[in-house]
Scaffold this active site. Sequence first.
Site, PDB file in Angstrom:
ATOM      1  N   ASP A 147       0.818  -1.209   0.000  1.00  0.00           N
ATOM      2  CA  ASP A 147       0.000   0.000   0.000  1.00  0.00           C
ATOM      3  C   ASP A 147       0.854   1.262   0.000  1.00  0.00           C
ATOM      4  O   ASP A 147       1.939   1.294   0.574  1.00  0.00           O
ATOM      5  CB  ASP A 147      -0.899  -0.017   1.244  1.00  0.00           C
ATOM      6  CG  ASP A 147      -1.804   1.186   1.334  1.00  0.00           C
ATOM      7  OD1 ASP A 147      -2.673   1.321   0.458  1.00  0.00           O
ATOM      8  OD2 ASP A 147      -1.639   1.996   2.264  1.00  0.00           O
ATOM      9  N   GLU A 182       1.088  -0.524  -5.146  1.00  0.00           N
ATOM     10  CA  GLU A 182       0.041   0.471  -5.362  1.00  0.00           C
ATOM     11  C   GLU A 182       0.751   1.817  -5.458  1.00  0.00           C
ATOM     12  O   GLU A 182       1.065   2.450  -4.456  1.00  0.00           O
ATOM     13  CB  GLU A 182      -0.966   0.476  -4.209  1.00  0.00           C
ATOM     14  CG  GLU A 182      -2.186   1.357  -4.487  1.00  0.00           C
ATOM     15  CD  GLU A 182      -2.428   2.425  -3.442  1.00  0.00           C
ATOM     16  OE1 GLU A 182      -3.349   3.226  -3.641  1.00  0.00           O
ATOM     17  OE2 GLU A 182      -1.708   2.467  -2.427  1.00  0.00           O
TER      18      GLU A 182
END
Length: 637
Positions: free
Chosen positions: A301, A344
Amino acid sequence: MKRDEFHTEKYYESYNIFGAHIVTEDEMRGVRFTVWAPHAKAMSVVGDFNEWDYEQHKMLQVTEEGIWSLFIPHIEEREIYKYAIETMAGDVIFKADPYAVYAEVRPNTASVVFDIKGYEWNDKNWSRKKKKKSVYKEAMTVYELHFGSWKKKEDGTLYSYKEMAEELIPYVVEHQFTHIEIMPLVEHPYDRSWGYQGTGYYAATSRFGTPHDLMHFVDECHKYGIGVILDWVPGHFCKDAHGLYLFDGTPTYEYKDKDVQENPVWGTVNFDLGKREVRNFLISNALFWMRYFHIDGFRVDAVANMLYWNKEGQEQSNEHAVSFLRELNEAVFAENEDFLMTAEDSTAWPLVTAPTYEGGLGFNYKWNMGWMNDVLKYMECAPEYRKYIHDKMTFSLLYAYSENFILPLSHDEVVHGKKSLLNKMPGDYWDKFAQLRLLYGYFFTHPGKKLLFMGGEFGQFDEWKDLEDLDWNLHDFEMHRYMHDYFKELIALYKRSKPLWQLDHSPEGFQWIDANNNEQSIFSFIRQGDKQEDALVVVCNFTKATYENYKVGVPDFEYYNEILNSDAEQYGGSGQVNKKRLKAIQEPYHNQAAHVEITIPPFGVSILRPVKTRKGSKKQDGSKTKVRSNVTSRGKR
């Protein structure tokens, strides 16, 4: 481990040293507690066993750099505990164990003694099958979900890990997803952070059961051929008082400099990725999840937040983070070369999915955030104005092979007032469903692996509500049942069609037929597999107009069949389909050797497959024509 190894060298098994381990020492069974607190004045272990009295079980400092340890006899599994830390300022603070593998259910915050070993796995067949396949040349469909809001019991309580195995896995198998991607399952205090503001990195959240229960869930996924990807957040953590923040009264896991420590948007703090102890904590954590939970991949993330310092007005790269990500990926792939490491990342940082020895960050996949943003902006635009932003649908092919991409239709785009995918579509009720079917058709035929957030498969009308479950009652409505049927047929077609995934990361797998028809907002292209006869023609119409006898250039096959039309009546469409076999007319068109004349449905996607093998059309030099994109590839991993 040598005493200084954790502080100065790469040590990726730190979970074997730190935390609470049930052991026998001097013929006495008990628990060995070990923790790193470099600026603590004194340390002790507290719990129900000593009535939380920090004077009773004082820890010994075993390294000058702040490793503390203590063996306490006669403590058993499931005992709750914390560390009592006397700071240099003279305060006593109580902290959960950074290496605890189990924790109390929130709102309680103590760590729990738990023997992580002992689960008997049954997934050897899964491991063998994975090693025989190259994910780069296979179909990949990922179902992204939030464990706490996919489905709830009638009384509103959560399903456990074991219960989710019974509920979720058959659903995923029915839809032919190859993987599930679960939003973070590390222990976190606040439900509405969705797990992204964690603090118990080694503890599978106790909201849903024990660590062994989660192992059972993963084992069952593997039994039915489903890979398990976890969201993992090595960039930042929450500031709750019991957690990692100011662990010994000073910045320990986070940066000392306030300018780079704080994440004001999220209310979190950044890991100090320049510290060897922090790197060992995080990389050991990644390997811990791989080894103990048999996880198949991580979606890392907020990589953009890691790559650049968050100082106001600055865009300077964070070399600590760059070095850390390379070290992380090298360690992960040394452990398991078949693992999935997905970034990401919304930046233009180069070579994210290139190996570290080529100067890359070492991931093997990256979310294509640019594609997602462009396509959704295009779809939200009124159809009559789409011709003015035509390039939003073509731009992605200019960089589609610069990285190994996953196309995400993720949770980020269906929350915080952004509307659901269905409700983003303009127009009336029928128009919305037609355009969502069209979007999915384009999604599954565009180069790149696929990811869809839960609820999208049946046209969730409301945006994601993280405190509730999905609107399963929508299956009572005909158009949602049609949408669900269409999605299942589309994903089945995708999985059995090699042209749609075999050359996802090679420019030979895609060729525009007509990318320039902005006036009618029609796009047509070819997807190509390894073999010349493995080709599909895709035509997408992004307006409500219907076109009869529309000419589309095609490769030189004799006949074509329409194998999917999103406007078919069984999907809720108007029935403007091409039922008959289409004879290729041997007249060049759209720079192709032949063409067909078809009906173009409103807001529709039509997929054509050649019936017979290529006749062997020749170039002037006598070689066979090969379908090819004009985009240059970065090269394979």
